[in-house]
Design an enzyme around this catalytic site. Sequence first.
Site, PDB file in Angstrom:
ATOM      1  N   THR A 102       0.079  26.741  82.072  1.00  0.00           N
ATOM      2  CA  THR A 102      -0.787  28.535  82.670  1.00  0.00           C
ATOM      3  C   THR A 102       0.296  28.552  84.246  1.00  0.00           C
ATOM      4  OG1 THR A 102      -3.176  28.253  81.828  1.00  0.00           O
ATOM      5  CG2 THR A 102      -2.367  29.940  83.791  1.00  0.00           C
ATOM      6  N   GLY A 153      -6.024  25.099  83.707  1.00  0.00           N
ATOM      7  CA  GLY A 153      -7.930  25.432  82.670  1.00  0.00           C
ATOM      8  C   GLY A 153      -9.526  24.881  83.730  1.00  0.00           C
ATOM      9  N   ARG A 179      -5.889  39.457  78.717  1.00  0.00           N
ATOM     10  CA  ARG A 179      -5.898  38.331  77.553  1.00  0.00           C
ATOM     11  C   ARG A 179      -6.210  38.542  75.859  1.00  0.00           C
ATOM     12  NH1 ARG A 179      -6.623  32.408  78.033  1.00  0.00           N
ATOM     13  NH2 ARG A 179      -9.039  32.662  77.438  1.00  0.00           N
ATOM     14  N   SER A 197     -12.097  33.130  79.040  1.00  0.00           N
ATOM     15  CA  SER A 197     -11.120  32.109  79.915  1.00  0.00           C
ATOM     16  C   SER A 197     -11.758  31.619  82.096  1.00  0.00           C
ATOM     17  CB  SER A 197      -9.818  33.195  80.375  1.00  0.00           C
ATOM     18  OG  SER A 197      -9.482  32.537  81.541  1.00  0.00           O
TER      19      SER A 197
END
Length: 575
Positions: free
Chosen positions: A388, A481, A113, A459
């Site tokens: 993503t 998300g 991350r 996240s």
Amino acid sequence: MKMQKHLYLLSSLFVSLIVFSSCSQKAKEPFIDPFNYSIVKKVEAENAAVVSAHPLASEVGKQILIKGGNAIDASIAMQYALAVVFPNAGNIGGGGFMVLHDKYGNSHTIDFREKAPLAAHKDMFLDEDGNAVATISQDGHLSVGVPGTVGGLFLAHRKFGKLPMKELIEPSIKLAREGFAITEMEAKGLERVANDFRKYSTIPSAFIKEEKWQAGDILVQEDLANTLQRICDEGEAGFYEGETADLIVAEMARGGGIITLDDLKNYKPVEREPVQFSYKEYDIVSMGLPSSGGVLLQQMFGMLEVYPIKEFGFQSVEAVQLMVEISRRAFADRTEHMGDPDFVSVPLDKLLDREYILQRIIDFTPGKPTPSSAVKGGLMQLQEKEETTHLSVVDEEGNAVSVTTTINGLYGSRVVVGGAGFILNNEMDDFSAKPGAPNLFGLLGTESNAIEPEKRMLSTMTPTIVLKDKKPFLVLGTPGGSTILTSVFQAIINIIEFDLSVEDAINKPKFHHQWQPDLIYIEEGFSETVKNSLEEMGYEFKRRSPIGQTEIIMISDKGIEAVGDKRGDDSAAGY
Ligand code: DON
């Protein structure tokens, strides 16, 4: 004359040996034509399979497996390839999580991350009146977290890889340098953000074009090819130090960003304990903090277990209501308690305690909504600008890899590193800029997810592996998300409880609830009858754009089935 020609050939061979002493861009193996390829939604394979957001990335993964690479090698090569062929989310300028179940039966996770830069501070996204300003946390140089992807891929490779790293990067160097034909979706995406690239990047990049982007246009990324070449030649230092690091820092200086050479040099990926729990006869392995994904998934399945969901039936009124109420409660806990475990103490023992989880759902009344205000407060709008990407791989040896990575928004911060050709994330927006201020996904946060130097932002990414009889059964994940959890939760239930095919489990319309706002989001095609019944109970609905791009590999007695989501260019490959 003949001699001269010989000398010339020899000297050019010598030059190319120096230039590409450790890495060449020759792809020796057969490779699908990057200028003319098609999307394959489903593959049935005997030995090994991959699925990702782009056919060329999936092909790269398959070729690595055929060459004798394992699932980790393939996933690394695919991640590099996605950085080239799927720039809206594939990346080396972002971060992510890898969940791995190895051939010996052990589970591992790698956290790569992004981190807040050393110069970041709690109030950096507030104006003079103390209000959170989404434009600076979401776009441009200040929104960028220190990228983790390259570090993560090297850590995964050192621990679990088999082929030399250079062989995993070479196909991507070739794709970047020689180009590939973009799909219709990519053309639309690039058009959508064309002005933002002009506004936020300080030096024109390959993504800027005078005429409109169209399907079939060839995207050549020389700068990116050179960056990948440096990583290939110098290892992680080819990204976190030397020329690439200098280019990142120069970009920051030109655009008012704060990432320094120290930030880059200090970045370290971490191996973390996976979240593991059982649900009926399955064992589920997923990502722990700083992703809330695994913890929430465990809570959600924990609440679900005491209900006869199978009897309710797929997307029946009862099933949808129960799953909505479960999500509402899990998301409320996320907001209240979760953040980077290296910085805040998260009461995981309590959050994952069986009794606590059951207590959470005890006030659920069939036929009646629990208002979110009775669970916690706050109001916000969910925006739809998200990107993503997920990939799943299984190999012949029995390894399974599930990787989700992100630059957060569509094309991230829209900052392309001048001269280095890659897009930087806007992950700083995943922090809570201020308690009660919603992020890009409408998610709230508290002190536990406040900005601090070197902290990782919370996240929702949920790369997951479901085991049956202790062996990988489903390898899955998705972007989206806050809806990532919804998609993963629903896809698993669709298969193990409602007996849907993998394709239907992915492609049937989804619904989503995240505690706040107190709405059920639905995709096009969601049953009107079910919607009407729930509206009569008092639920409010909102239609929204497609939810997720889920990739699933299922391994059963019948073989391996890899399926890509119909919502994108997702494509499977295998043999
Ligand atoms: O880490 C997170 O939860 C978000 N940055 C993920 C963003 C995302 O999934 C956007 N995708 N479509």
